[in-house]
Design an enzyme around this catalytic site. Structure first.
Site, PDB file in Angstrom:
ATOM      1  N   LYS A   1      53.242  47.098  66.956  1.00  0.00           N
ATOM      2  CA  LYS A   1      54.219  46.096  66.494  1.00  0.00           C
ATOM      3  C   LYS A   1      54.255  46.111  64.964  1.00  0.00           C
ATOM      4  O   LYS A   1      54.862  47.003  64.386  1.00  0.00           O
ATOM      5  CB  LYS A   1      53.888  44.765  67.128  1.00  0.00           C
ATOM      6  CG  LYS A   1      53.898  44.911  68.672  1.00  0.00           C
ATOM      7  CD  LYS A   1      53.729  43.640  69.413  1.00  0.00           C
ATOM      8  CE  LYS A   1      53.375  43.821  70.869  1.00  0.00           C
ATOM      9  NZ  LYS A   1      54.219  44.690  71.666  1.00  0.00           N
TER      10      LYS A   1
ATOM     11  N   ASN B   1      59.800  44.779  67.476  1.00  0.00           N
ATOM     12  CA  ASN B   1      58.543  44.181  66.984  1.00  0.00           C
ATOM     13  C   ASN B   1      58.020  44.919  65.752  1.00  0.00           C
ATOM     14  O   ASN B   1      56.879  44.710  65.347  1.00  0.00           O
ATOM     15  CB  ASN B   1      57.481  44.224  68.074  1.00  0.00           C
ATOM     16  CG  ASN B   1      57.943  43.536  69.338  1.00  0.00           C
ATOM     17  OD1 ASN B   1      58.517  42.467  69.287  1.00  0.00           O
ATOM     18  ND2 ASN B   1      57.715  44.171  70.477  1.00  0.00           N
TER      19      ASN B   1
ATOM     20  N   ASP C   1      44.575  37.591  72.328  1.00  0.00           N
ATOM     21  CA  ASP C   1      45.522  38.699  72.226  1.00  0.00           C
ATOM     22  C   ASP C   1      46.394  38.410  71.006  1.00  0.00           C
ATOM     23  O   ASP C   1      47.252  37.523  71.037  1.00  0.00           O
ATOM     24  CB  ASP C   1      46.352  38.771  73.508  1.00  0.00           C
ATOM     25  CG  ASP C   1      47.394  39.889  73.467  1.00  0.00           C
ATOM     26  OD1 ASP C   1      47.844  40.239  72.366  1.00  0.00           O
ATOM     27  OD2 ASP C   1      47.754  40.389  74.550  1.00  0.00           O
TER      28      ASP C   1
ATOM     29  N   GLU D   1      46.994  34.008  73.821  1.00  0.00           N
ATOM     30  CA  GLU D   1      47.590  34.843  72.780  1.00  0.00           C
ATOM     31  C   GLU D   1      47.491  34.068  71.464  1.00  0.00           C
ATOM     32  O   GLU D   1      47.425  32.839  71.479  1.00  0.00           O
ATOM     33  CB  GLU D   1      49.058  35.150  73.127  1.00  0.00           C
ATOM     34  CG  GLU D   1      49.151  36.012  74.363  1.00  0.00           C
ATOM     35  CD  GLU D   1      50.584  36.358  74.790  1.00  0.00           C
ATOM     36  OE1 GLU D   1      51.498  36.354  73.960  1.00  0.00           O
ATOM     37  OE2 GLU D   1      50.756  36.630  75.987  1.00  0.00           O
TER      38      GLU D   1
ATOM     39  N   HIS E   1      50.434  37.202  78.471  1.00  0.00           N
ATOM     40  CA  HIS E   1      51.150  38.455  78.720  1.00  0.00           C
ATOM     41  C   HIS E   1      50.681  39.137  80.009  1.00  0.00           C
ATOM     42  O   HIS E   1      49.513  39.018  80.406  1.00  0.00           O
ATOM     43  CB  HIS E   1      50.899  39.385  77.523  1.00  0.00           C
ATOM     44  CG  HIS E   1      51.733  40.614  77.507  1.00  0.00           C
ATOM     45  ND1 HIS E   1      51.261  41.832  77.905  1.00  0.00           N
ATOM     46  CD2 HIS E   1      53.022  40.807  77.134  1.00  0.00           C
ATOM     47  CE1 HIS E   1      52.219  42.739  77.765  1.00  0.00           C
ATOM     48  NE2 HIS E   1      53.298  42.142  77.290  1.00  0.00           N
TER      49      HIS E   1
ATOM     50  N   SER F   1      54.226  35.987  72.843  1.00  0.00           N
ATOM     51  CA  SER F   1      55.237  37.039  72.665  1.00  0.00           C
ATOM     52  C   SER F   1      56.646  36.587  73.017  1.00  0.00           C
ATOM     53  O   SER F   1      57.600  37.086  72.428  1.00  0.00           O
ATOM     54  CB  SER F   1      54.862  38.260  73.508  1.00  0.00           C
ATOM     55  OG  SER F   1      54.855  37.938  74.881  1.00  0.00           O
TER      56      SER F   1
ATOM     57  N   HIS G   1      51.044  39.979  68.420  1.00  0.00           N
ATOM     58  CA  HIS G   1      52.150  39.585  67.537  1.00  0.00           C
ATOM     59  C   HIS G   1      51.671  38.866  66.277  1.00  0.00           C
ATOM     60  O   HIS G   1      52.488  38.521  65.418  1.00  0.00           O
ATOM     61  CB  HIS G   1      53.148  38.708  68.300  1.00  0.00           C
ATOM     62  CG  HIS G   1      53.840  39.460  69.390  1.00  0.00           C
ATOM     63  ND1 HIS G   1      55.001  40.156  69.203  1.00  0.00           N
ATOM     64  CD2 HIS G   1      53.476  39.670  70.684  1.00  0.00           C
ATOM     65  CE1 HIS G   1      55.348  40.754  70.325  1.00  0.00           C
ATOM     66  NE2 HIS G   1      54.440  40.460  71.247  1.00  0.00           N
TER      67      HIS G   1
HETATM   68  N1  PMP Z   1      49.957  41.789  74.529  1.00  0.00           N
HETATM   69  C1  PMP Z   1      51.086  41.193  74.139  1.00  0.00           C
HETATM   70  C2  PMP Z   1      51.066  39.736  73.848  1.00  0.00           C
HETATM   71  C3  PMP Z   1      52.257  41.933  73.995  1.00  0.00           C
HETATM   72  O1  PMP Z   1      53.396  41.343  73.626  1.00  0.00           O
HETATM   73  C4  PMP Z   1      52.225  43.319  74.278  1.00  0.00           C
HETATM   74  C5  PMP Z   1      53.463  44.188  74.093  1.00  0.00           C
HETATM   75  N2  PMP Z   1      54.578  43.794  74.769  1.00  0.00           N
HETATM   76  C6  PMP Z   1      51.033  43.890  74.704  1.00  0.00           C
HETATM   77  C7  PMP Z   1      49.904  43.114  74.796  1.00  0.00           C
HETATM   78  C8  PMP Z   1      50.940  45.333  75.063  1.00  0.00           C
HETATM   79  O2  PMP Z   1      50.935  46.122  73.928  1.00  0.00           O
HETATM   80  P1  PMP Z   1      51.506  47.623  73.968  1.00  0.00           P
HETATM   81  O3  PMP Z   1      52.996  47.503  73.894  1.00  0.00           O
HETATM   82  O4  PMP Z   1      50.906  48.255  72.773  1.00  0.00           O
HETATM   83  O5  PMP Z   1      51.050  48.225  75.239  1.00  0.00           O
END
Ligand code: PMP
Length: 386
Positions: free
Chosen positions: A234, A42, A200, A171, A128, A175, A203
């Site tokens: 990311k 990412n 969220d 989101e 997520h 993701s 991405h």
């Molecule tokens: N939200 C989403 C949509 C994600 O893809 C991720 C990471 N996989 C996270 C939150 C969590 O972020 P972090 O890896 O910084 O803990």
């Protein structure tokens, strides 16, 4: 007990194991002494290895040391944290921002402060795990709306709602599917029904919008009406998470968000690196332009070859194979061809929707993209996916 459980998972092709990489997260990585082309990171803009970002981290280590020594409220708030939060607030066009040690910690810290046992949370089906865990911690009633289905969300909003408050979760860029939420319509519904909206944008940050400010910028929405979380891990190339919103909200979280209060402050060097990454994002728009050129090239190549992709609108390019065994085998054959594309399987994605999740970055060269397409054609043909 653990052994049997692991065996069951292996039989179902759902066992997860760690792979050891002995190099930076560049497009070309070293795995078990072999060079492999990475299409799974990412690190969208290549900032994890940007000289200015590394230099900022090194300088901050020299000046402030490695660890922050305590939680933020005790004695762990160091100048780089403060600077970064101011910059993140302004980057997201919000009054203020608060950082956490990860995106995961952000979601589980923030959501229980937006919804309580008396609240209703309406979350997109593909939200997520960190969002879902935040919902669980809040003890609110959770109802899930069909993915990106504004009609379903509206039906749930207009149903009986004896709840004290309503929170909508989605989101910005999903993701595992790479598609984008219909934010204008969702924001409109939130407004109409007096619900809070938290996006969220893990991405979307650094990737979406004319200046990389994220999905809210992409759609030209008013950021004052939306709470946004994002990650520093990311496109910003580091580690950590943040939420941006009104200053009273941020001041409240400082008093109440458990994952913020009861955890050691992130290392100051990580905050300094994120500040440098924010500057690079704004000073080097050509990185985002290259990311999108690479994305268009690879997406076009995959679709032309005949792969079944999700409805992606981002640098996340998932090839649907549906069966976890097929996904694992294709991923292993791709690895043998020198291309690292992981199979994403349940429970990360719903049953029957296993996929090869490709992520493309600004650091990939045209030759890297051609190599990936060649390997995918070979493996896709061998497994009769093409
Ligand atoms: N939200 C989403 C949509 C994600 O893809 C991720 C990471 N996989 C996270 C939150 C969590 O972020 P972090 O890896 O910084 O803990």
């Amino acid at each position: 007990m653990f052994k049997e459980e692991l065996q069951t998972r292996a039989q179902q092709h759902l066992l997860r194991e760690l792979s050891l990489i002995n190099s930076p997260s560049n497009p070309v990585i070293s795995v078990e002494g072999r060079e492999v082309l990475l299409f799974a990171s990412n690190n969208y803009l290549g900032l994890a290895n940007h000289p200015k970002v590394k230099e900022a981290a090194v300088n901050a280590i020299e000046k402030f040391g490695v660890g922050s020594g305590a939680s933020r409220l005790i004695s762990g708030t160091i100048t780089p944290h403060h600077v970064l939060e101011r910059e993140l607030g302004s980057f997201k066009n919000a009054e203020a921002a608060l950082t956490f040690s990860s995106g995961y910690a952000t979601n589980i810290g923030v959501i229980p402060n937006l919804a309580t046992a008396d609240s209703l949370i309406l979350a997109d089906r593909l939200c997520h795990a960190s969002l879902i865990d935040g919902c669980r911690l809040s003890r609110a009633t959770l109802r899930v709306f069909h993915h990106n289905d504004v009609g379903h969300l509206k039906r749930l909003l207009s149903g009986p709602r004896s709840r004290a408050s309503t929170l909508i979760l989605t989101e910005g860029v999903f993701s595992m599917d790479g598609d984008v939420a219909p934010l204008p319509e969702i924001a409109q519904l939130a407004e109409e029904y007096g619900a809070i909206l938290l996006i969220d944008d893990a991405h979307g940050t650094g990737v979406m919008g004319a200046t990389g400010r994220g999905t809210v910028e992409h759609f030209g929405l008013d950021p004052r009406r939306i709470l946004q979380m994002g990650t520093l891990s990311k496109a910003l190339g580091g580690s950590g998470g943040f939420v941006a919103g009104p200053k009273d909200f941020v001041a409240y979280l400082v008093n109440t968000a458990r994952s913020f209060i009861y955890s050691t402050a992130p290392p100051p060097a990580i905050a300094a690196a994120a500040s440098a990454a924010l500057s690079v994002i704004q000073e080097e728009p050509q990185r985002r332009a290259k990311l999108w050129r690479n994305r268009e090239f690879l997406h076009h190549g995959l679709v032309t070859m005949g792969f079944e992709l999700t409805n992606t609108q981002s640098p996340i390019l998932p090839i649907m194979v549906n069966d976890p065994e097929l996904g694992v085998q294709m991923s292993q054959h791709l690895r043998a061809e020198g291309v690292w594309i992981p199979a994403v399987r349940p429970p990360t994605v719903p049953k029957g929707t296993s996929r090869l999740r490709i992520t493309v970055t600004a650091d990939h060269s045209p030759e890297h993209l051609e190599t990936a397409l060649r390997a995918l054609r070979k493996v896709g043909t061998a497994f009769r996916v093409l």
